[in-house]
Design an enzyme around this catalytic site. Sequence first.
Site, PDB file in Angstrom:
ATOM      1  N   ASP A   1      -9.004   2.403  -2.977  1.00  0.00           N
ATOM      2  CA  ASP A   1      -7.993   2.803  -1.775  1.00  0.00           C
ATOM      3  C   ASP A   1      -7.546   1.497  -1.237  1.00  0.00           C
ATOM      4  OD1 ASP A   1      -8.759   5.489  -1.802  1.00  0.00           O
ATOM      5  OD2 ASP A   1      -9.360   5.434   0.226  1.00  0.00           O
TER       6      ASP A   1
ATOM      7  N   HIS B   1     -15.423   9.241  -6.872  1.00  0.00           N
ATOM      8  CA  HIS B   1     -14.499   9.211  -5.576  1.00  0.00           C
ATOM      9  C   HIS B   1     -14.803   8.125  -4.558  1.00  0.00           C
ATOM     10  CE1 HIS B   1     -14.281  10.913  -1.333  1.00  0.00           C
ATOM     11  NE2 HIS B   1     -12.827  10.987  -1.923  1.00  0.00           N
ATOM     12  N   ASN B   2     -14.034   7.347  -3.884  1.00  0.00           N
ATOM     13  CA  ASN B   2     -14.194   6.261  -3.030  1.00  0.00           C
ATOM     14  C   ASN B   2     -15.329   5.420  -3.626  1.00  0.00           C
ATOM     15  OD1 ASN B   2     -12.214   7.500  -1.528  1.00  0.00           O
ATOM     16  ND2 ASN B   2     -13.537   8.116   0.171  1.00  0.00           N
TER      17      ASN B   2
ATOM     18  N   GLU C   1      -5.166   4.629  -4.817  1.00  0.00           N
ATOM     19  CA  GLU C   1      -4.914   5.465  -3.579  1.00  0.00           C
ATOM     20  C   GLU C   1      -4.027   4.437  -2.499  1.00  0.00           C
ATOM     21  OE1 GLU C   1      -4.193   8.568  -1.449  1.00  0.00           O
ATOM     22  OE2 GLU C   1      -5.937   8.763  -2.929  1.00  0.00           O
TER      23      GLU C   1
ATOM     24  N   HIS D   1     -11.793   2.435   3.260  1.00  0.00           N
ATOM     25  CA  HIS D   1     -11.328   3.817   3.818  1.00  0.00           C
ATOM     26  C   HIS D   1     -10.636   3.860   4.865  1.00  0.00           C
ATOM     27  CE1 HIS D   1     -12.716   8.446   3.861  1.00  0.00           C
ATOM     28  NE2 HIS D   1     -11.646   8.137   3.325  1.00  0.00           N
TER      29      HIS D   1
ATOM     30  N   GLU E   1     -11.967   4.965  -8.323  1.00  0.00           N
ATOM     31  CA  GLU E   1     -10.972   5.203  -7.247  1.00  0.00           C
ATOM     32  C   GLU E   1     -11.035   3.717  -6.506  1.00  0.00           C
ATOM     33  OE1 GLU E   1      -9.408   8.049  -3.574  1.00  0.00           O
ATOM     34  OE2 GLU E   1     -11.399   8.262  -4.258  1.00  0.00           O
TER      35      GLU E   1
END
Length: 602
Positions: A169, A137-138, A216, A182, A167
């Site tokens: 973003d 995640h992230n 994302e 983020h 991931e």
Amino acid sequence: MTSVNRGKEPFTASDPLKSGTITIEDFRGIYRAIAHRCELHELFRIYSPNHKILLVPNLVTFLRTEQFHSDADEKTACEIITKFEPIEEAKKNKEMTFEGFIRFMSSDDCGIFKMEHRCVYQDMTRPLCDYFISSSHNTYLISDQLIGPSRLWGYASALMKGCRCLEIDCWDGPNNEPVVYHGHTLTSKISFKTVIQVISKYAFLVSDYPVILSLENHCSPKQQEIMADYMTTILGDKLVVSTIDDQMPTELPSPEALKFKIMIKNKKIGTLEETLGKKGMDSHGQTGEFEEEQTSDEESDDDPSHAKQPLLKKRRALWKGSVPPRKKQRIKKIKLALPLSELVIYTKTRKFVSFEDSREKQVFYENNSIGEGRARKLTKQLANEFVQHTVRFITRIYPKGLRTNSSNYNPQEFWNVGCQIVALNFQTAGVQMDLQNGRFMDNGGCGYILKPEYLRTRGTPFSPYNVTGNHQPVKLIIKLISGHQLPPSSLSRSNKADPLVVVEIYGVPEDQAKQQSCVVKSNALCPRWNETFTFNIHVPELALVRFIVEDQLSLTSNDFLGQYTLPLLSMNKGYRQVPLFSKLGVSLRPASLFVHVWYFQQ
């Protein structure tokens, strides 16, 4: 205290005058105290007729009787003697001395983790949805979620740990260069282009099996097209841009069929059939638009990048004790650049509405992302429906946005219902990442673990909260014998730890268990326990076993010294060494536990 300082203790005791020197006899005594472990000597004497050497037949009997090596023969024994016996004369005579036996019993050959599970051994030809997939995640963050740095090393590190789903973003950057960070926070920004370059370099160094890039995407259509160009040019033939043989499939391809391939997971305009029909047509400069319901507040808490209110402002409101008013859902129009949309082949993101909605409307190449809060409610209220959903569709779970310190949830509860992509913050050490590392150590560390049959069969009645049917339950018996050169406590006032061992079982709720040994006072060098723990495990294919070594600081406080986690069914039977790892996952070798393991089907 370092391992060097630990090693000084016996020498200091042998040099009371502090002269800085010891005799050769003192050295031999120290060596015997450290290496000639009495528990191993006791075992050696049982199988050595003269208590000095093991002959080939003696070693074969030991391997078959104690190590459950049923097919061991004289050839096996001779190979072990050749590999581990240090004395040439004994080796020539096909004999094993106690020195050789120590080396054999301390080697990876007698490790608790099955050697055959250190390579890919599972069926890799099943559809992608039939596997647990190691997921981050992230991935770009290496600290917290608010002000921490974004680093390219986050991607390289995750890939080197066998992670297969990363991931990214993506946000509009200056000079038409998309950036990764983020959103709505003070985390630093890195170039999307360099992220893709790093992924291309590290993607297949550890595992040959496919990588999924979970986008994302918050970019404008113009910068989305730039993203598509970068992925196409940098990833080249590694990028999945069409189906196998350009034919419309009826199910997801297998990890085997997608070796050395990278897939894009993102929203998509239209269907896969339409994309295949337009293959070869130039879509540059074209955009599409679709409507999606605005995320509710509950889901926004799971993933604040979807929320309209910036994350930092949201945190400040929570810190002041205020609760933002609940907003009504509204329809949001999303624009997508067609060149990016057309790169989404097998992993189209679809908003999760309900299990019923997915049964009626979702197609096999669409996947869902569900925040941990909502997912946890679904596992408890509709566990079997959740299992039946993950039989058909790849489902991603991600941490709630309130985890601003990059803490993790327990991944086991979502593996229990078959979720394939259980995304964790890899930068945060702790029991959750220990479980992640333990789960994916299996199958050669390739990042794909075949789910049990009851988590991949349509119409399955399985529920982790109400286990029925025969899942081949086992009785696990672990005799904790001793420890060897255990690490010291960073909080202890003295150099001598008071170690204890905790054995934990993670699995379905009925199998969750924990047992603890007694405390051995002032002995981290060679503590002896000789305690036996027994566990009844109803669903062994989902169970993980975790060994934790702690130093008792007081009656109410312990300090973590080391741990080791592995799948129950990857455990070797017999006398085994349990290696220990630090909180950060670094090997503490030669620190280890010595145990005897036995499990059998009930």
